[in-house]
Design an enzyme around this catalytic site. Structure first.
Site, short mmCIF file in Angstrom:
data_model
loop_
_atom_site.label_atom_id
_atom_site.label_comp_id
_atom_site.label_asym_id
_atom_site.label_seq_id
_atom_site.Cartn_x
_atom_site.Cartn_y
_atom_site.Cartn_z
N CYS A 113 0.81 -1.23 0.00
CA CYS A 113 0.00 0.00 0.00
C CYS A 113 0.84 1.28 0.00
O CYS A 113 0.34 2.36 -0.29
CB CYS A 113 -0.95 0.00 1.19
SG CYS A 113 -2.13 -1.37 1.13
N HIS A 249 -3.38 7.35 2.25
CA HIS A 249 -3.76 6.03 1.77
C HIS A 249 -5.15 5.71 2.34
O HIS A 249 -5.42 5.97 3.51
CB HIS A 249 -2.74 4.99 2.23
CG HIS A 249 -3.19 3.58 2.00
ND1 HIS A 249 -3.68 3.16 0.79
CD2 HIS A 249 -3.24 2.50 2.83
CE1 HIS A 249 -4.01 1.88 0.88
NE2 HIS A 249 -3.76 1.46 2.11
N ASN A 279 -10.10 -0.04 -0.10
CA ASN A 279 -8.64 0.02 -0.07
C ASN A 279 -8.10 -0.55 -1.39
O ASN A 279 -8.18 -1.76 -1.61
CB ASN A 279 -8.12 -0.78 1.13
CG ASN A 279 -6.60 -0.76 1.25
OD1 ASN A 279 -5.91 -0.35 0.31
ND2 ASN A 279 -6.10 -1.19 2.38
N1 COA Z 1 -18.71 -8.27 9.24
C1 COA Z 1 -19.21 -8.50 10.46
N2 COA Z 1 -18.46 -8.85 11.51
C2 COA Z 1 -17.13 -8.98 11.31
C3 COA Z 1 -16.54 -8.77 10.05
C4 COA Z 1 -17.39 -8.40 8.99
N3 COA Z 1 -16.93 -8.17 7.75
N4 COA Z 1 -15.22 -8.98 10.14
C5 COA Z 1 -14.97 -9.30 11.43
N5 COA Z 1 -16.13 -9.31 12.11
C6 COA Z 1 -16.32 -9.60 13.53
C7 COA Z 1 -15.19 -10.38 14.15
O1 COA Z 1 -15.32 -11.75 13.88
C8 COA Z 1 -15.34 -10.04 15.60
O2 COA Z 1 -16.36 -10.84 16.15
P1 COA Z 1 -16.24 -11.42 17.64
O3 COA Z 1 -16.19 -10.23 18.53
O4 COA Z 1 -17.48 -12.22 17.78
O5 COA Z 1 -14.96 -12.23 17.66
C9 COA Z 1 -15.84 -8.60 15.60
O6 COA Z 1 -16.37 -8.38 14.28
C10 COA Z 1 -14.77 -7.59 15.90
O7 COA Z 1 -13.65 -7.92 15.10
P2 COA Z 1 -12.34 -7.04 15.15
O8 COA Z 1 -11.32 -7.64 14.22
O9 COA Z 1 -11.93 -6.82 16.57
O10 COA Z 1 -12.89 -5.68 14.57
P3 COA Z 1 -12.15 -4.31 14.41
O11 COA Z 1 -12.88 -3.24 15.07
O12 COA Z 1 -10.67 -4.42 14.68
O13 COA Z 1 -12.32 -4.05 12.84
C11 COA Z 1 -11.01 -4.16 10.87
C12 COA Z 1 -11.73 -4.95 11.93
C13 COA Z 1 -10.35 -5.12 9.90
C14 COA Z 1 -11.99 -3.28 10.14
C15 COA Z 1 -9.92 -3.27 11.56
O14 COA Z 1 -9.16 -4.05 12.46
C16 COA Z 1 -9.01 -2.63 10.58
O15 COA Z 1 -9.42 -1.81 9.79
N6 COA Z 1 -7.70 -2.96 10.62
C17 COA Z 1 -6.75 -2.42 9.71
C18 COA Z 1 -6.88 -3.12 8.41
C19 COA Z 1 -6.17 -2.39 7.32
O16 COA Z 1 -6.34 -1.22 7.15
N7 COA Z 1 -5.38 -3.13 6.56
C20 COA Z 1 -4.71 -2.63 5.45
C21 COA Z 1 -3.59 -1.76 5.88
S1 COA Z 1 -2.85 -1.08 4.47
#
Ligand code: COA
Length: 322
Positions: A113, A249, A279
């Site tokens: 990215c 980004h 993204n």
């Molecule tokens: N829809 C519904 N629920 C979802 C889901 C989706 N698409 N994806 C995950 N969940 C659930 C998980 O299973 C978890 O459930 P649980 O509490 O029963 O275990 C719950 O939602 C919370 O998951 P979590 O991973 O803690 O959520 P979060 O607030 O961290 O959000 C992301 C997840 C991926 C959106 C966030 O971590 C993020 O944006 N991270 C950075 C990713 C990124 O930018 N990557 C590229 C970098 S260049």
């Protein structure tokens, strides 16, 4: 002194749109969850047979038209991509042939990215050295090809697209500075853990898809982007108030807002396209830049801070007078 200045911008998004509601029919997710956690509403997906080079070519032609540059005028092509058409030749070489250029320097950059910011840093150094005068810098991705469409933790995040800039040598900055970093100790937090040399055995028969520890990536991204903002301002003797536009980004609206807060910038000085594009990895910054140039928000003379974070981890910034 010779500097590199942005002479034109362009972008391209594939026709097909995949909304959060479409994803609700594919995996156990909801529009509300995706919007709240990421800010994403929809993303574009390349058609079958449509490749990264196809997207790159459309974006490049648009930037070249705005800059009044023909294929033969370009002496450097850099394509930032994690999803090249072929193992080799590089996507930059494939693009060069399509643009009717024969003989200029052409290569790909792989910094996930952060790829576009890396490519801008490299092009800037070529131009400043005096060896090259007109660079085409492209970020292009078909990330949909490395996504597991049954994995709700990753498939809601990414999209396809391309953005491009034409850089020309000029007497004034232009690109003021770029700051580029990486730390391979984080290689397993965000990865496609398979490849040519290592082989595809690590995937245990599955295809090669993005794997991510989202929570941890989120935390490191927010901290690291805060640091790169500080580094960029400090090393260039600038103050928060000197920045007209943050062009980040586009990974997650919460990460973008955290960086904007660090800069003391209100959201109306932040270019935000994550809602419509998702993204798009190396394509996200040049896509966002082109949107804001074409709708008239970014004007000549504005000071821009481009920043990115991605797999590696890699991270970096580019400070630019547009
Ligand atoms: N829809 C519904 N629920 C979802 C889901 C989706 N698409 N994806 C995950 N969940 C659930 C998980 O299973 C978890 O459930 P649980 O509490 O029963 O275990 C719950 O939602 C919370 O998951 P979590 O991973 O803690 O959520 P979060 O607030 O961290 O959000 C992301 C997840 C991926 C959106 C966030 O971590 C993020 O944006 N991270 C950075 C990713 C990124 O930018 N990557 C590229 C970098 S260049």
């Amino acid at each position: 002194m010779i500097y590199a200045g942005i002479a034109g911008t362009g972008s391209y998004l594939p026709e097909k749109v995949l909304t959060n509601h479409d994803l609700e029919r594919m995996v156990d997710t909801s529009d509300a969850w995706i919007r709240e956690r990421t800010g994403i509403g929809k993303r574009h997906i390349a058609a079958e047979g449509e490749t990264t080079c196809d997207l790159a070519e459309a974006a490049a032609r648009s930037a070249m038209a705005q800059a009044h540059v023909r294929g033969e005028d370009i002496d450097l092509i850099i394509v930032a991509t994690t999803t090249p058409d072929r193992v080799f030749p590089s996507t930059a070489c494939l693009l060069q042939e399509r643009l009717g250029n024969h003989g200029c320097t052409a290569f790909d950059v792989q910094a996930v990215c952060t790829g576009f910011v890396y490519a801008m840093g490299i092009a800037d150094k070529f131009i400043r050295s005096g060896s090259h005068r007109c660079a085409l810098v492209v970020g292009a991705e078909t990330l949909s090809r490395i996504i597991d469409w049954t994995d709700r933790t990753t498939c809601v995040l990414f999209g396809d697209g391309a953005g491009a800039v034409v850089l020309k040598a000029q007497d004034e900055p232009g690109i003021i500075a770029t700051h580029l970093h990486a730390d391979g100790a984080y290689k397993d937090l965000l990865t496609v853990p398979a490849g040519i040399s290592q082989g595809y055995g690590a995937m245990q028969g599955k295809e090669a898809f993005i794997q991510m520890r989202g929570n941890e990536v989120f935390r490191v991204a927010v901290n690291t982007l805060g640091q790169i903002v500080d580094e960029t301002l400090q090393k260039n003797g600038l103050d928060q108030a000197d920045i007209d536009w943050l062009v980040p980004h586009q990974a997650n609206i919460r990460i973008i807002n955290a960086t904007a807060r660090k800069l003391g910038l209100s959201t109306d000085h932040v270019v935000q396209t994550v809602e419509d594009h998702g993204n798009t990895s190396a394509a996200s910054i040049p896509l966002a830049l082109d949107v804001a140039v074409r709708d008239g928000r970014i004007k000549r003379g504005n000071k821009l801070l481009l920043e990115a974070f991605g797999g590696g981890f890699t991270w970096g910034s580019a400070l630019i007078t547009y």
